[in-house]
Design a protein around this motif. Sequence first.
Motif, PDB file in Angstrom:
ATOM      1  N   GLY A   8      -5.816  13.600   1.764  1.00  0.00           N
ATOM      2  CA  GLY A   8      -6.231  12.284   2.258  1.00  0.00           C
ATOM      3  C   GLY A   8      -5.205  11.215   1.939  1.00  0.00           C
ATOM      4  O   GLY A   8      -4.901  10.355   2.782  1.00  0.00           O
ATOM      5  N   LEU A   9      -4.650  11.261   0.723  1.00  0.00           N
ATOM      6  CA  LEU A   9      -3.608  10.299   0.344  1.00  0.00           C
ATOM      7  C   LEU A   9      -2.378  10.469   1.226  1.00  0.00           C
ATOM      8  O   LEU A   9      -1.788   9.484   1.696  1.00  0.00           O
ATOM      9  CB  LEU A   9      -3.217  10.500  -1.129  1.00  0.00           C
ATOM     10  N   LEU A  10      -1.991  11.726   1.463  1.00  0.00           N
ATOM     11  CA  LEU A  10      -0.801  11.983   2.272  1.00  0.00           C
ATOM     12  C   LEU A  10      -1.012  11.564   3.719  1.00  0.00           C
ATOM     13  O   LEU A  10      -0.112  11.012   4.356  1.00  0.00           O
ATOM     14  CB  LEU A  10      -0.430  13.462   2.191  1.00  0.00           C
ATOM     15  N   ARG A  11      -2.216  11.802   4.251  1.00  0.00           N
ATOM     16  CA  ARG A  11      -2.492  11.389   5.635  1.00  0.00           C
ATOM     17  C   ARG A  11      -2.390   9.878   5.787  1.00  0.00           C
ATOM     18  O   ARG A  11      -1.840   9.368   6.769  1.00  0.00           O
ATOM     19  CB  ARG A  11      -3.899  11.848   6.058  1.00  0.00           C
ATOM     20  N   ARG A  68       0.835  -1.204   0.000  1.00  0.00           N
ATOM     21  CA  ARG A  68       0.000   0.000   0.000  1.00  0.00           C
ATOM     22  C   ARG A  68       0.870   1.255   0.000  1.00  0.00           C
ATOM     23  O   ARG A  68       0.564   2.233  -0.682  1.00  0.00           O
ATOM     24  CB  ARG A  68      -0.924  -0.005   1.223  1.00  0.00           C
ATOM     25  N   HIS A  69       1.965   1.219   0.743  1.00  0.00           N
ATOM     26  CA  HIS A  69       2.883   2.362   0.808  1.00  0.00           C
ATOM     27  C   HIS A  69       3.468   2.639  -0.570  1.00  0.00           C
ATOM     28  O   HIS A  69       3.546   3.802  -1.001  1.00  0.00           O
ATOM     29  CB  HIS A  69       3.995   2.071   1.818  1.00  0.00           C
ATOM     30  N   ARG A  70       3.855   1.605  -1.271  1.00  0.00           N
ATOM     31  CA  ARG A  70       4.422   1.776  -2.607  1.00  0.00           C
ATOM     32  C   ARG A  70       3.403   2.399  -3.559  1.00  0.00           C
ATOM     33  O   ARG A  70       3.712   3.316  -4.319  1.00  0.00           O
ATOM     34  CB  ARG A  70       4.904   0.425  -3.149  1.00  0.00           C
ATOM     35  N   ARG A  71       2.157   1.914  -3.494  1.00  0.00           N
ATOM     36  CA  ARG A  71       1.113   2.456  -4.369  1.00  0.00           C
ATOM     37  C   ARG A  71       0.818   3.927  -4.036  1.00  0.00           C
ATOM     38  O   ARG A  71       0.637   4.751  -4.922  1.00  0.00           O
ATOM     39  CB  ARG A  71      -0.167   1.626  -4.258  1.00  0.00           C
ATOM     40  N   GLN A 123       3.595   6.186  -5.369  1.00  0.00           N
ATOM     41  CA  GLN A 123       3.472   6.343  -6.814  1.00  0.00           C
ATOM     42  C   GLN A 123       2.326   7.289  -7.169  1.00  0.00           C
ATOM     43  O   GLN A 123       2.462   8.163  -8.035  1.00  0.00           O
ATOM     44  CB  GLN A 123       3.247   4.981  -7.477  1.00  0.00           C
ATOM     45  N   GLU A 124       1.207   7.129  -6.464  1.00  0.00           N
ATOM     46  CA  GLU A 124       0.042   7.960  -6.755  1.00  0.00           C
ATOM     47  C   GLU A 124       0.289   9.416  -6.382  1.00  0.00           C
ATOM     48  O   GLU A 124      -0.040  10.339  -7.142  1.00  0.00           O
ATOM     49  CB  GLU A 124      -1.179   7.415  -5.994  1.00  0.00           C
ATOM     50  N   ILE A 125       0.896   9.658  -5.226  1.00  0.00           N
ATOM     51  CA  ILE A 125       1.172  11.032  -4.791  1.00  0.00           C
ATOM     52  C   ILE A 125       2.166  11.705  -5.732  1.00  0.00           C
ATOM     53  O   ILE A 125       1.987  12.862  -6.131  1.00  0.00           O
ATOM     54  CB  ILE A 125       1.687  11.036  -3.340  1.00  0.00           C
ATOM     55  N   GLU A 126       3.237  11.000  -6.115  1.00  0.00           N
ATOM     56  CA  GLU A 126       4.217  11.588  -7.025  1.00  0.00           C
ATOM     57  C   GLU A 126       3.614  11.847  -8.403  1.00  0.00           C
ATOM     58  O   GLU A 126       3.956  12.823  -9.080  1.00  0.00           O
ATOM     59  CB  GLU A 126       5.455  10.688  -7.148  1.00  0.00           C
ATOM     60  N   HIS A 127       2.683  10.967  -8.815  1.00  0.00           N
ATOM     61  CA  HIS A 127       1.991  11.190 -10.090  1.00  0.00           C
ATOM     62  C   HIS A 127       1.192  12.490 -10.043  1.00  0.00           C
ATOM     63  O   HIS A 127       1.242  13.301 -10.980  1.00  0.00           O
ATOM     64  CB  HIS A 127       1.065  10.004 -10.376  1.00  0.00           C
ATOM     65  N   HIS A 128       0.483  12.704  -8.939  1.00  0.00           N
ATOM     66  CA  HIS A 128      -0.308  13.932  -8.809  1.00  0.00           C
ATOM     67  C   HIS A 128       0.590  15.160  -8.612  1.00  0.00           C
ATOM     68  O   HIS A 128       0.238  16.250  -9.067  1.00  0.00           O
ATOM     69  CB  HIS A 128      -1.308  13.798  -7.667  1.00  0.00           C
ATOM     70  N   ASN A 129       1.752  14.985  -7.984  1.00  0.00           N
ATOM     71  CA  ASN A 129       2.720  16.086  -7.898  1.00  0.00           C
ATOM     72  C   ASN A 129       3.186  16.492  -9.291  1.00  0.00           C
ATOM     73  O   ASN A 129       3.315  17.684  -9.604  1.00  0.00           O
ATOM     74  CB  ASN A 129       3.928  15.674  -7.058  1.00  0.00           C
TER      75      ASN A 129
END
Length: 673
Positions: free
Chosen positions: A39-42, A9-12, A15-21
Amino acid sequence: MTLSEAKARHRRLCQEIEHHNYLYYALDQPQISDADYDGLLRELLEIERTFPELATPESPSQRVGAKPLEKFTPAPHSLPMLSLENALGETPWREFDARVRRFLASDEEIEYVCELKLDGVAVELVYREGRLVVGSTRGDGLTGEDVTDNLKTLGSVPLRLRAGAPELLEVRGEVYMDLAAFRTFNREREDEGEMVFANPRNAAAGSLRQLDPRITARRPLKIFCYGVGQVEGATQAAPTHYELLEQLRSWGLRVDLEHTRVVRGADAVWARYQELLADREELPFEIDGLVVKVNSRALQEELGAKSRSPRWAVALKFPPRQARTQVEDILLQVGRTGAITPVAQLHPVQVSGVTVSRASLHNWDEIARLDVRIGDQVIVERAGDVIPDVVRVLTEERRGDERAVPAPSACPACGSPAARLEGEVVYRCRNLSCPAQLKEAIRHFAARGAMDIEGLGERTIDQLLRQELIRDVADLFALRKEDLLRCERMGEKSAANLLHALDASRHRPLARFIFALGLRHVGEHLAKILARRFGSLAALSQASREDLLAVHEVGPQVADSVLSFFADPHNQSLLRKLHAQGVVPSEEQEQGGESLRGQTFVFTGTLTRMTRKEAEAMVEERGGRASGSVSAKTSYLVAGDEAGSKLDKARRLGVAILSEEQFLDLLDKEQAP
């Protein structure tokens, strides 16, 4: 959750946060709301609290700031970060172009890249195998300071590059602060009695060189990348500088392609310079000129460098925004937190097209540094659209009758003792009932960005306080028409309008109410973040320190300020009093519609039914984005009366153009079920 499940879950999440960045910072095309991002960051932070071993150096959680450093360590550059030669005017520019053509033994016009010369701080980012390993300042060009942990706090600095990046990539860029963010940042510092910065460049430099990265994390810094040092393992070298910039962006780095132009010949470069000089005030950040580079990287190699600057690039500098005038007086202003601020009253002078009659002196440390006195001849500077500053005193022209202004021993408003607390740079009035503080607090509460109580101006507030009709902001909502009619120049209609404005303000959005309360260190931006995260005043008032620190962009100073505010019995009493008067912020609006998500609006000209700030707020409340400049990514340009260069640019780019009425119609349609 088991460790293996947490790892997956941490890996996903990473990846998702960096994609949105990448979408937000590099492409300027966000796909999710701030609340969804938070919410993703929390969730990521919660996993790392449970499994600390997952908090790797490239995790997005590292942006909140590492532990403080004792000092910066030297960071040598493998290739020197050279300075640029300056050209001040058309003749020096044409001489530069002639030198380039002579060196290349060419009569043909040269193809140049024209980039904005940001007034920020030059840095280098070193990536190995796609991971950020070192971030440093320019320093003396050969060796800088290692500010890696600070640079990691910038959302626009990728911790890991996207696929296709070289094994070794040294990127050069400029760290800066948007003008709007700089104004808000300085205003909040001044309210808190802290030293304010003279211009966005100084603010960026001071923020980047903090030994505590958590402080940097709370500063609104951004970066634009503009070049490279050493590169190893690249699959294909870009033949031109412009293609190199496109390559950098494809690897996830933030590049200003929107304002970058490829032109041919000296005439075209000078035309671009004149265009930028005319549009300078429209830009969302401060620039001090145009950087011109030979586009062909093969020709760059052939031209080489002199001892301190490359032969293939030059900075075309803008004229300075300074003027000479006289200090006629030094006035003392008391803010809503009791901070006593000295302000220079100047003989009116034109600076960058604006008449300036006052300039900030900030505090007595600054007065001592400048050695400024009443009667002095001074140089004032106006950077962008910010309050002018006195930058130099012409001490050599003193006549002997200039008068120094001592630090205050008493409040100029109420006469109570004034003191300078340890660790602060300003003197403060310690009287909590000081009328000047109360006046400023009420002005802040009623301001457009807060409760927006139209008709409650400074003169009316003065009279209400003088007649003891109000003692705090809650008393405003208990006013009757007969109370208002006791005020000078307040007729039946004006009184009725003000009562109507007060009534309309009782249910403002939660973010505006939080901002109106005047919590220390909480400006408009953080008020929106807190409102979106907690959804109600009750939830925010009951939040723990851990709850607050889990919010993206909230650091220890803000968390402690929020906790302190809601723990204060006086504030609790004021909130109860406001609630009893029917002042209940609208919670539903803070969750915000998403009808405009993914759409970017730019406003230009004079709007008649709302202010530009109000129009931008309408867009943001519906999940859209308000920008200060037009680009190909702009969804709509809303043009009011006397629209200028932005309208012309929107037409050239084929951006949809709306009148004010069409904009309001669009909002109505978006709200329709």
